[in-house]
Scaffold this motif. Structure first.
Motif, PDB file in Angstrom:
ATOM      1  N   THR A 258       0.387  -1.298   0.196  1.00  0.00           N
ATOM      2  CA  THR A 258      -0.326   0.259   0.192  1.00  0.00           C
ATOM      3  C   THR A 258       0.757   0.901   0.001  1.00  0.00           C
ATOM      4  O   THR A 258       0.633   2.352  -0.903  1.00  0.00           O
ATOM      5  N   TYR A 259       1.956   1.187   0.521  1.00  0.00           N
ATOM      6  CA  TYR A 259       3.033   2.604   0.532  1.00  0.00           C
ATOM      7  C   TYR A 259       3.969   2.266  -0.391  1.00  0.00           C
ATOM      8  O   TYR A 259       4.340   3.132  -0.187  1.00  0.00           O
ATOM      9  N   LEU A 260       3.843   1.715  -1.483  1.00  0.00           N
ATOM     10  CA  LEU A 260       4.887   1.893  -2.647  1.00  0.00           C
ATOM     11  C   LEU A 260       4.607   2.478  -3.478  1.00  0.00           C
ATOM     12  O   LEU A 260       3.599   3.097  -3.424  1.00  0.00           O
ATOM     13  N   PRO A 261       5.328   3.649  -4.672  1.00  0.00           N
ATOM     14  CA  PRO A 261       4.977   4.093  -5.330  1.00  0.00           C
ATOM     15  C   PRO A 261       3.995   4.091  -6.253  1.00  0.00           C
ATOM     16  O   PRO A 261       3.840   2.190  -6.456  1.00  0.00           O
ATOM     17  N   ASP A 262       3.243   4.755  -7.166  1.00  0.00           N
ATOM     18  CA  ASP A 262       2.012   4.098  -8.338  1.00  0.00           C
ATOM     19  C   ASP A 262       3.237   2.681  -8.834  1.00  0.00           C
ATOM     20  O   ASP A 262       3.102   1.534  -8.987  1.00  0.00           O
ATOM     21  N   ASN A 263       4.740   2.955  -9.383  1.00  0.00           N
ATOM     22  CA  ASN A 263       4.641   1.806 -11.058  1.00  0.00           C
ATOM     23  C   ASN A 263       5.473   0.816  -9.347  1.00  0.00           C
ATOM     24  O   ASN A 263       5.696  -0.393 -10.964  1.00  0.00           O
ATOM     25  N   MET A 264       5.992   0.755  -8.444  1.00  0.00           N
ATOM     26  CA  MET A 264       6.242  -0.261  -8.226  1.00  0.00           C
ATOM     27  C   MET A 264       4.264  -1.255  -7.792  1.00  0.00           C
ATOM     28  O   MET A 264       4.544  -2.142  -7.610  1.00  0.00           O
TER      29      MET A 264
END
Length: 291
Positions: A258-264
């Motif tokens: 949930t806390y990763l950036p969108d591209n990851m």
């Protein structure tokens, strides 16, 4: 009885919780499981567990251990830190056609297969790895004293530290920090606990953090965001590229998605298989090198 084993391979996946010994013969996988096997913390104990696994596997497939140890083999074990300990283990087992390494390559190959991608393993300990064009690069896995960032024990230890900061007034007080202070008997109780706590005992606090984070607890969210930021930083440092698969393995790793950036976050996929699957695949590579 299995008669043909010209294509047979042997694999071991051992760590701080269990040791699994397996072989694949004509496409059929056979496996036995024993206790913990870390060759750095207890070499003799690990050797005993591997031998017990080999004996059980031998009875299962009705092939002598002395025949199996000559098969192409990949031995992945926690605590294999250098060539010296790898050679010592290989000699002790009588292996003649084996690669002995730590347990990370098998985990990566099991999760990703042959495809390029990243594995962020966050269990009691942690490591991050990138696989590209068949080569692997690793970061972390240096243990609870010097590393294991974003692991369950790191989360638990960080939560206790933040609770002490909340007591001092340098961190906001939340339900998480107050619960930890109450449950541990105040700051003195936290210090006493931390003095002798094992990584597993610190890690046992992690579910409380992830649960509170889901409810929006600010300190819990800060901790998981920090763990996620670590994964992002190391992934970029290892050369992960957008669009390549990311596997989050281990008990707490999935909570970082949930806390990763969108591209990851959009690249996160379930692992293809288990570390033992990876160990068998690596053993087949050794076999194929000699064909």
């Amino acid at each position: 009885m299995i008669e043909s084993h010209d294509s047979a391979v042997l694999a071991v996946d051992g760590g701080g919780t269990r040791c699994r010994v397996a072989c694949e013969i004509d496409g059929a996988v056979h496996c036995s499981e024993t206790g913990a096997a870390n060759v750095s913390t207890d070499f003799d104990g690990a050797l005993k567990q591997i031998r017990a696994g080999l004996d059980a596997l031998s009875r299962q497939v009705e092939i002598k251990v002395e025949d199996m140890i000559g098969w192409p083999a990949f031995i992945g074990l926690a605590g294999v830190t250098d060539a010296g300990i790898a050679g010592r283990l290989s000699d002790a087992l009588g292996l003649t056609n084996a690669r002995v390494e730590d347990d990370r390559p098998a985990a990566v190959r099991g999760a990703l297969g042959a495809q390029d991608g990243l594995v962020a393993h966050c269990g009691t300990g942690s490591f991050i790895a990138v696989q590209a064009d068949g080569a692997m690069r690793f970061a972390g896995g240096w243990g609870s004293v010097l590393g294991d960032e974003a692991s369950a024990q790191w989360v638990g230890r960080r939560a206790l530290s933040e609770a002490l900061c909340a007591y001092d007034g340098t961190q906001i007080g939340t339900r998480l920090t107050q619960s930890l202070l109450t449950d541990m008997g105040g700051p003195a109780g936290i210090v006493r606990f931390a003095k002798n706590a094992s990584p597993a005992q610190f890690g046992a606090l992690a579910p409380q953090v992830t649960s509170e984070a889901k409810e929006g607890d600010r300190v819990a969210v800060q901790i998981l965001q920090a763990g996620s930021d670590y994964i992002v930083e190391i992934a970029n440092g290892l050369g992960w590229q957008p669009g390549r698969t990311i596997c989050l393995t281990g008990g707490i790793a999935g909570h970082y998605a949930t806390y990763l950036p969108d591209n990851m976050r959009s690249a996160v996929r379930p692992p293809l298989g288990e570390p033992l699957t990876g160990a068998l695949a690596l053993a087949k590579e050794i076999r194929n090198e000699h064909l």
